[in-house]
Scaffold this active site. Structure first.
Site, mmCIF file in Angstrom:
data_model
loop_
_atom_site.group_PDB
_atom_site.id
_atom_site.type_symbol
_atom_site.label_atom_id
_atom_site.label_comp_id
_atom_site.label_asym_id
_atom_site.label_seq_id
_atom_site.Cartn_x
_atom_site.Cartn_y
_atom_site.Cartn_z
ATOM 1 N N HIS A 182 49.406 -7.793 -44.063
ATOM 2 C CA HIS A 182 49.993 -7.378 -45.416
ATOM 3 C C HIS A 182 50.601 -6.139 -45.251
ATOM 4 O O HIS A 182 50.609 -5.115 -45.694
ATOM 5 C CB HIS A 182 49.024 -7.199 -46.355
ATOM 6 N N GLU A 191 54.909 -9.704 -45.822
ATOM 7 C CA GLU A 191 53.862 -10.093 -45.288
ATOM 8 C C GLU A 191 53.759 -11.556 -44.541
ATOM 9 O O GLU A 191 54.280 -12.443 -45.047
ATOM 10 C CB GLU A 191 52.774 -10.028 -46.389
HETATM 11 C C1 BG6 Z 1 50.504 -8.715 -52.884
HETATM 12 C C2 BG6 Z 1 50.427 -9.740 -53.784
HETATM 13 O O1 BG6 Z 1 50.423 -9.711 -51.448
HETATM 14 O O2 BG6 Z 1 49.471 -7.804 -52.696
HETATM 15 C C3 BG6 Z 1 50.650 -8.971 -54.993
HETATM 16 O O3 BG6 Z 1 51.364 -10.759 -53.701
HETATM 17 C C4 BG6 Z 1 49.389 -7.784 -55.137
HETATM 18 O O4 BG6 Z 1 50.283 -9.889 -56.286
HETATM 19 C C5 BG6 Z 1 49.640 -6.917 -53.939
HETATM 20 O O5 BG6 Z 1 49.403 -7.207 -56.514
HETATM 21 C C6 BG6 Z 1 48.919 -6.021 -53.824
HETATM 22 O O6 BG6 Z 1 47.277 -6.211 -53.947
HETATM 23 P P1 BG6 Z 1 46.074 -5.431 -53.945
HETATM 24 O O7 BG6 Z 1 44.881 -6.279 -53.884
HETATM 25 O O8 BG6 Z 1 46.142 -4.598 -52.567
HETATM 26 O O9 BG6 Z 1 46.332 -4.243 -54.902
#
Ligand code: BG6
Length: 305
Positions: free
Chosen positions: A171, A275
């Protein structure tokens, strides 16, 4: 708390790798070599920082308001989402994006490669708690090579007797000049699920991805390399991958970033997530006794607008 002296004795590499503890309580590995610098947290197998020597700014974005506490995910760098992506399909009480990013990992090896790059291998530590969240015999490891490029291999080995289905993502948060000025190429003609609209409808990407509001999309069935063109920082960031059939593009914009609380003032303007994932219908089936690898490579080149 990790025994820093023991880690440095066993896995430290003079001129390449040193372990230290950062405020908040996490143990990190500082990597410095002829190619650049990187910081990797043992929690989550999480690359927090990477900057090649050729760059004046880090390539990965790390929030100024990030928390570095045990059990909390770090806002920025390259969180590992595993063994599911997004909310758990059946149990909303389980953590979003799985548990790999918030549990301890252990160091397996550190070594210097022929071209003076540094390679680090970590493995997720299984516990009764992780097994309760995901009752499968799967071993997760990450191998991170800090060279002229940053290369990450996320390997899942199914050591059980049954096939398993899992979702995952590297990510990555990339540092950019301003979200309103960048564009992302490589996804032209791909279909995506638009999570801002509930994620149920499929849409098609026409032209490069540009940003003027909250954007949260799962591009499906794409193995394409993406290129972020950033006129302000005068660079292009390349995101190449294999073993990944989805690409998620995310920027929370103002209101969502404010609600999330760990973006810092205007932090969202200077980041974009691209990602490399296996998400939604691209979840992966790993046959028993076999291994799946998600591999990414990031690099930059100069760009004059
Ligand atoms: C992304 C998602 O991968 O991660 C989003 O598509 C999400 O919907 C974002 O808000 C962040 O997620 P997190 O759990 O790290 O706050």
């Amino acid at each position: 708390m990790a025994d820093l002296a023991a880690l440095n004795r066993r896995f430290g590499l003079s001129g390449h790798v040193a372990f230290r503890e950062i405020p908040g309580g996490l143990t990190v590995m500082e990597v410095t070599n002829a190619h650049g610098t990187a910081t990797i947290a043992l929690q989550g197998g999480h690359v927090m920082h990477w900057q090649p020597k050729s760059e004046v700014a880090p390539v990965l974005w790390l929030s100024r308001a990030a928390s570095f506490a045990p059990g909390k995910s770090i806002r920025g760098g390259v969180p590992v989402c595993w063994p599911w992506f997004g909310p758990h399909a059946a149990n909303p009480k389980l953590p979003a994006h799985g548990f790999a990013r918030t549990v301890p990992w252990e160091v397996r090896a550190t070594r210097v490669l022929d071209d003076n790059a540094t390679e680090i291998t970590l493995a997720l530590v299984e516990t009764a708690q992780t097994r309760a969240m995901w009752p499968h015999q799967a071993k997760l490891s990450i191998s991170i090579t800090v060279g002229a490029r940053l290369r990450i291999v996320l390997g899942t080995e199914n050591s059980g007797k049954e096939d398993i289905v899992m979702g995952e993502a590297l990510h990555a948060y990339f540092q950019i000049g301003d979200i309103a000025d960048i564009r992302i190429g490589g996804l032209e003609g791909c279909d995506y699920l638009d999570k801002v609209d509930g994620g149920n409808e499929r849409r098609r990407q026409h032209g490069p991805v540009i940003f003027s509001a909250e954007t949260d999309r799962i591009y499906l069935n794409t193995q394409a390399e993406c290129v972020i063109t950033d006129p302000r920082l005068q660079r292009r960031i390349h995101v190449a991958k294999s073993g990944s059939r989805s690409t998620v593009v995310w920027n929370p914009w103002t209101a969502k970033a404010d609600r999330m609380g760990d973006f810092g003032p205007d932090g969202w303007r200077g980041m974009v997530c691209v990602e490399s994932a296996n998400a939604a219908e691209n979840a992966v089936t790993i046959r028993h006794g076999s291994r799946h690898e998600l591999v990414v490579e990031y690099w930059t080149e100069q760009y004059a607008a």
